[in-house]
Design an enzyme around this catalytic site. Sequence first.
Site, PDB file in Angstrom:
ATOM      1  N   LYS A 139       2.893   9.591   3.522  1.00 42.72           N
ATOM      2  CA  LYS A 139       1.527   8.844   4.310  1.00 42.72           C
ATOM      3  C   LYS A 139       1.768   8.294   5.598  1.00 42.72           C
ATOM      4  O   LYS A 139       0.961   8.154   6.794  1.00 42.72           O
ATOM      5  CB  LYS A 139       0.894   8.130   3.493  1.00 42.72           C
ATOM      6  CG  LYS A 139       0.221   8.739   2.261  1.00 42.72           C
ATOM      7  CD  LYS A 139      -0.727   7.676   1.451  1.00 42.72           C
ATOM      8  CE  LYS A 139      -1.742   8.298   0.536  1.00 42.72           C
ATOM      9  NZ  LYS A 139      -2.752   7.431  -0.039  1.00 42.72           N
ATOM     10  N   ASN A 179      -3.968   9.901   5.134  1.00 48.69           N
ATOM     11  CA  ASN A 179      -4.080  10.770   4.043  1.00 48.69           C
ATOM     12  C   ASN A 179      -4.707  12.139   4.211  1.00 48.69           C
ATOM     13  O   ASN A 179      -4.781  13.047   3.263  1.00 48.69           O
ATOM     14  CB  ASN A 179      -4.652   9.932   2.911  1.00 48.69           C
ATOM     15  CG  ASN A 179      -6.157  10.089   2.963  1.00 48.69           C
ATOM     16  OD1 ASN A 179      -6.746   9.961   4.164  1.00 48.69           O
ATOM     17  ND2 ASN A 179      -6.902   9.568   1.931  1.00 48.69           N
ATOM     18  N   ASP A 220      -8.812   6.476   2.372  1.00 46.09           N
ATOM     19  CA  ASP A 220      -8.957   5.758   1.397  1.00 46.09           C
ATOM     20  C   ASP A 220      -9.796   4.525   1.382  1.00 46.09           C
ATOM     21  O   ASP A 220     -10.579   4.345   0.393  1.00 46.09           O
ATOM     22  CB  ASP A 220      -7.533   5.341   1.263  1.00 46.09           C
ATOM     23  CG  ASP A 220      -6.646   6.451   0.471  1.00 46.09           C
ATOM     24  OD1 ASP A 220      -7.022   7.214  -0.245  1.00 46.09           O
ATOM     25  OD2 ASP A 220      -5.299   6.340   0.731  1.00 46.09           O
ATOM     26  N   GLY A 255      -2.879  -7.650  -4.373  1.00 46.15           N
ATOM     27  CA  GLY A 255      -2.100  -6.675  -4.029  1.00 46.15           C
ATOM     28  C   GLY A 255      -1.945  -6.414  -2.598  1.00 46.15           C
ATOM     29  O   GLY A 255      -2.989  -6.758  -1.761  1.00 46.15           O
ATOM     30  N   TYR A 270      -7.304   4.250 -11.989  1.00 41.91           N
ATOM     31  CA  TYR A 270      -8.381   4.887 -12.599  1.00 41.91           C
ATOM     32  C   TYR A 270      -7.777   5.627 -14.164  1.00 41.91           C
ATOM     33  O   TYR A 270      -8.528   6.306 -14.472  1.00 41.91           O
ATOM     34  CB  TYR A 270      -8.801   6.024 -11.599  1.00 41.91           C
ATOM     35  CG  TYR A 270      -7.429   6.692 -10.975  1.00 41.91           C
ATOM     36  CD1 TYR A 270      -7.029   6.434  -9.842  1.00 41.91           C
ATOM     37  CD2 TYR A 270      -7.225   7.941 -11.878  1.00 41.91           C
ATOM     38  CE1 TYR A 270      -6.250   7.123  -9.085  1.00 41.91           C
ATOM     39  CE2 TYR A 270      -5.942   8.621 -11.076  1.00 41.91           C
ATOM     40  CZ  TYR A 270      -5.530   8.210  -9.907  1.00 41.91           C
ATOM     41  OH  TYR A 270      -4.689   8.993  -9.192  1.00 41.91           O
ATOM     42  N   GLY A 287     -12.119   2.619 -10.648  1.00 42.87           N
ATOM     43  CA  GLY A 287     -11.207   3.172  -9.568  1.00 42.87           C
ATOM     44  C   GLY A 287     -11.361   4.580  -9.347  1.00 42.87           C
ATOM     45  O   GLY A 287     -11.252   5.229  -8.269  1.00 42.87           O
TER      46      GLY A 287
END
Length: 297
Positions: free
Chosen positions: A79, A100, A115, A140, A237, A258
């Site tokens: 990426k 992405n 994203d 995060g 997810y 997610g």
Amino acid sequence: MSGFLPQAGTITGRTRVAGVFGDPVAHSLSPPMHNAAFAELGLDGVYVPFHVRPQHLAAAVAGVRALGLVGVNVTIPHKVTILPLLDEVAKSARLIGAVNTVVNRDGRLEGHNTDGQGFVRSMRAASDVEPADRRVLILGAGGAAQAIAVQMALEGAAEVAVANRTYAKAVSLAEAVSGIAAATTAYALTALTPAVTERYNIVVHTTSWGMAPSDRVPPLLPPELLHPHHLVCDIVYTPQETSLLRAARERGCAVLEGLGMLVHQAALAFELWTEAQAPAYLMERVLREELAKRTNG
Ligand code: NAP
């Protein structure tokens, strides 16, 4: 519609090819979602996984031009390293520092990052909460956090706060978005208290904590830090209901799974390639079916 002809029900001499570059790539959930979307819209396109090792990335990118692919998604570990290999990089991807999705426009390769936008679209699809003027607390400071932080800032959030296990990384991410966000704050995870979290409207968990098979863990954010006015989002997810979302529901918070981010980042890539509206409802159904197959072996 960008060179896609009605689907003949099979691969023909006119079939347009898209795919995903990753290492590993065999686990990718993108092929079933995109192939279902091509079929649903009657477009003669196919989406395939390409196992591209780091030392072959430049050759693979040259292959996008040489083979006339429509474009590709890019996943771990490419990426960031793909950026200098592209002709142009969209503003949000530049701010995120990662791509992405690559779109091939007659041999000119454009890099995008769907994203963060995918996350915001999933939020809009599932709730009436808008990022504008809201205070957002992101747990995060990795790649996914950066994409979400940039998009929240671009959408006009009143504050983008980052809390991370490694405080220095929270500081770097807060600094990285300080030029576009109205206000930024960095916290060590351990510095969060109920009084600190109360000021936020949206809490987004973006670490790999709680991801299957290590999902029988307490939430990264202790439940007493969740307030009923929070929209609590978890971008993990698998499982679809993480321990954080369960705790948030029990505390009376609105929650966001997610899976929607995964669907909408794919839908946005599909739209960049085809210029058609992606059938996100179908992509979500296919994704849920695929995840259920994998969970049940
Ligand atoms: P990444 O760049 O490697 O970042 C990982 C983050 O998780 C860092 O902030 C790291 O903190 C934190 N972390 C890892 N282990 C931890 C622990 N035991 N306790 C506390 N913090 C911990 O990863 P990423 O690419 O951002 O992905 C993160 C997660 O998001 C993954 O689960 C991924 O599957 C998910 N994701 C979902 C979507 C979607 O579409 N739903 C999209 C992208 C990613 P330190 O800085 O302290 O190491």
